[in-house]
Design an enzyme around this catalytic site. Structure first.
Site, PDB file in Angstrom:
ATOM      1  N   SER A 124      -9.462   1.753   2.881  1.00  0.00           N
ATOM      2  CA  SER A 124      -8.405   2.577   2.302  1.00  0.00           C
ATOM      3  C   SER A 124      -7.351   1.714   1.630  1.00  0.00           C
ATOM      4  CB  SER A 124      -7.764   3.500   3.346  1.00  0.00           C
ATOM      5  OG  SER A 124      -7.007   2.787   4.288  1.00  0.00           O
ATOM      6  N   SER A 178      -9.897  -1.043   7.192  1.00  0.00           N
ATOM      7  CA  SER A 178      -9.260  -0.872   5.887  1.00  0.00           C
ATOM      8  C   SER A 178      -8.393  -2.039   5.430  1.00  0.00           C
ATOM      9  CB  SER A 178      -8.440   0.428   5.873  1.00  0.00           C
ATOM     10  OG  SER A 178      -9.320   1.520   5.749  1.00  0.00           O
ATOM     11  N   LYS A 211       0.837  -1.202   0.000  1.00  0.00           N
ATOM     12  CA  LYS A 211       0.000   0.000   0.000  1.00  0.00           C
ATOM     13  C   LYS A 211       0.876   1.257   0.000  1.00  0.00           C
ATOM     14  CE  LYS A 211      -3.819   1.887   2.841  1.00  0.00           C
ATOM     15  NZ  LYS A 211      -4.641   1.577   4.036  1.00  0.00           N
TER      16      LYS A 211
END
Length: 556
Positions: free
Chosen positions: A210, A234, A130
């Site tokens: 997210s 998330s 990420k």
């Protein structure tokens, strides 16, 4: 009434068509159909064939060990796959930046294997991270244009662990900008730097959370496994809507050093994978004590070098599982899938009882108060330590105002502004809110529910079916089951359990602190009993009148 997650947990940003992946040094070619692979029918399950679709770590290691496959060839295949369906084809827009050294890293792992040095289960395995995790030589931006040229000089602790384990860092994934802490009206999976990530199961549906880019990428076989981060939902939510296994570890099992923060009380990184076994292997690699993250001191003795002994097909036999029905009732397909999941759990030898979290959702206001205080303190500490071009939250707010047409085309930065108004972490209001949130979710919440009936774990639906992406109105939540573990800082694991009109649904297993080994036993047994994961079809939509696949990728 079903519990609805508070707005701050999964919020993201919106579509900006002009934004995309930053230019890369690596040139990617569209692959030809692999020899021996079947051609896709008109209602293709993937837009073009892929030799390593749904491949797992154990199979890939066996093929590399036999000499049939090299890490270089595997990495090349995933880079081509990204070009074929992330940049082109369905255009998932899940990968925000590629590692220009990925093929060099893979070549080095091949040389080590040839010399008889295999570092472990991840040796030569391509991994996506990420884009809020420091990984050289790439930018770490949290999806913001303010940090688009921010190149940390060192890797995050967990990235060092991955590289020590032999993993190949393939690149970075898009995310909800600032991990959903900028605005109360944001849309999951959008960042100003990366644009809008799409859900591979239905391109008009939200990728959630997210860690949206990691979820869509791993579901679509753009890498073997990926790393997400979670403050509240998330990892679990994007994993659930992409038919993945996601592990949100106990806070302190995985270091947060080198990760752009929201909340020191709740933040953690964790694995996102297509199977429990792969997620377990990834968790083992990234766990461990780090002097730069005080929370990991509490994890001493809890990190496990190999979770394989806990992958037990009979792991549910004799278990006591509590169903939190207060976290159901918001969608009939979700309830039906849970009913089938409960029967499968019983058939696997577990005792299932109804359980109740006495303080359910009472922590929401205190949790958000904590986020505002901790985000301001944490992000400014990160910006200073990493040498970012902007060093304060006030500076970020001003940057967004100056670049509003690109940074704020659909929603503002109200949460940033609320956080900026907060004082230091010594203020009594913060101290009281943190104590209240942790008490209500922990000792009086999940711990009380588990102890009341001597339970191994609680289960609930992970999330509602993915909703339509809507940059004007933002995210539309109907229900979720993961919140108590997130606020308590205790572990949770989501596993696919079915679908609603082709949109994946997950079940979340939640246990006490440091119960990852036991949760993996339960999750693995459930996975083996149900085999619920299905690869994505890249449908344009699941609306009945237009339920058609995306245009097929023509290869040559």
């Amino acid at each position: 009434m079903p519990h609805r997650p508070p707005f701050a947990l999964l919020l993201a940003c919106t579509l900006l068509a002009a934004c995309g992946r930053q230019p890369q040094a690596t040139t990617l070619a569209v692959p030809s159909a692999a020899a021996g692979q079947p051609t896709a029918p008109d209602n293709a399950t993937t837009p073009g064939s892929f030799a390593f679709e749904e491949a797992d770590i154990a199979d890939l290691q066996a093929r590399m060990g036999s000499g049939e496959l090299s890490s270089h060839a595997l990495t090349r295949a995933y880079l081509d796959r990204i070009a074929a369906i992330d940049d082109a084809g369905p255009t998932l827009n899940a990968v925000i930046e590629l590692n220009p050294r990925a093929l060099d890293e893979a070549h080095a792992r091949d040389a080590e294997r040839k010399a008889g040095q295999v570092r472990g289960a991840l040796h030569g395995i391509p991994v996506l991270l990420k884009d809020n995790i420091d990984a050289t030589p790439m930018a770490n931006s949290a999806g913001s244009l303010a940090l688009a040229n921010h190149h940390p000089k060192t890797d995050a602790f967990l990235v060092r662990r991955l590289r020590e384990a032999g993993a190949v860092i393939l690149g970075k994934t898009n995310l909800s900008e600032w991990a959903n802490i900028r605005s109360s009206r944001s849309t999951s999976g959008w960042s100003a730097r990366g644009g809008q990530t799409r859900n591979p199961y239905a391109l008009d549906r939200s990728p959630c959370g997210s860690s949206a880019g990691t979820g869509s990428a791993i579901a679509a076989n753009l890498a073997v496994v990926g790393i997400g981060t979670e403050t509240d939902g998330s990892i679990i939510c994007p994993s659930a809507v992409a038919a993945l296994v996601g592990i949100k570890p106990t806070v302190g099992l995985v270091s947060r050093d080198g990760i752009i923060p929201i909340s020191q009380s709740q933040d953690t990184a964790g694995p996102m994978a297509r199977s429990v076994a792969d997620a377990a292997a990834l968790l083992a690699a990234i766990s461990g004590r780090d002097a730069a993250d005080a929370a990991t001191q509490a994890g001493t003795g809890h990190a496990i070098a190999d979770y394989a002994p806990h992958l037990k097909a009979d792991g549910l036999a004799g278990a006591r599982i509590g169903v939190v029905r207060e976290l159901m009732g918001y969608h009939p397909d979700v309830d039906a899938a849970m009913a089938r999941a409960i029967e499968a759990i019983k058939a696997a030898g577990a005792t299932v009882v109804d359980a109740r979290i006495p303080t359910l959702a009472q922590w929401n206001d205190a949790e958000f108060e904590v986020f505002q205080y901790e985000f301001k303190a944490g992000v400014e500490a990160y910006l200073r330590k990493s040498g970012a071009p902007i060093r304060t939250l006030a500076g970020l707010i001003e940057f967004n105002r100056r670049h509003a047409p690109r940074e704020m085309p659909y929603f503002d930065q109200d949460i940033f502004e609320q956080a900026q108004a907060k004082g230091p972490l010594t203020e009594p209001a913060y101290i009281a809110a943190r104590a209240k949130a942790r008490r209500l979710a922990g000792p009086e919440g999940i711990d009380a529910a588990l102890a009341a009936q001597d339970l191994d774990a609680l289960v609930a639906p992970s999330m509602s079916p993915a909703w339509l992406t809507n940059p004007i109105n933002g995210d539309h939540f109907t229900g979720a089951g993961y919140g108590v573990a997130a606020v308590a800082g205790t572990p949770s694991i989501t596993v696919p359990m079915g679908d609603s009109h082709g949109l994946p649904l997950g079940i979340v297993f939640m246990g006490p602190a440091w119960s990852e080994p036991r949760l993996l036993e339960l999750a693995y047994a459930f996975e083996q009993k149900t085999r619920a994961r299905k690869p994505p079809q890249f449908l344009q939509s699941v609306t009945p009148e237009i339920m058609v696949p995306a245009p097929k990728l023509v290869t040559n």
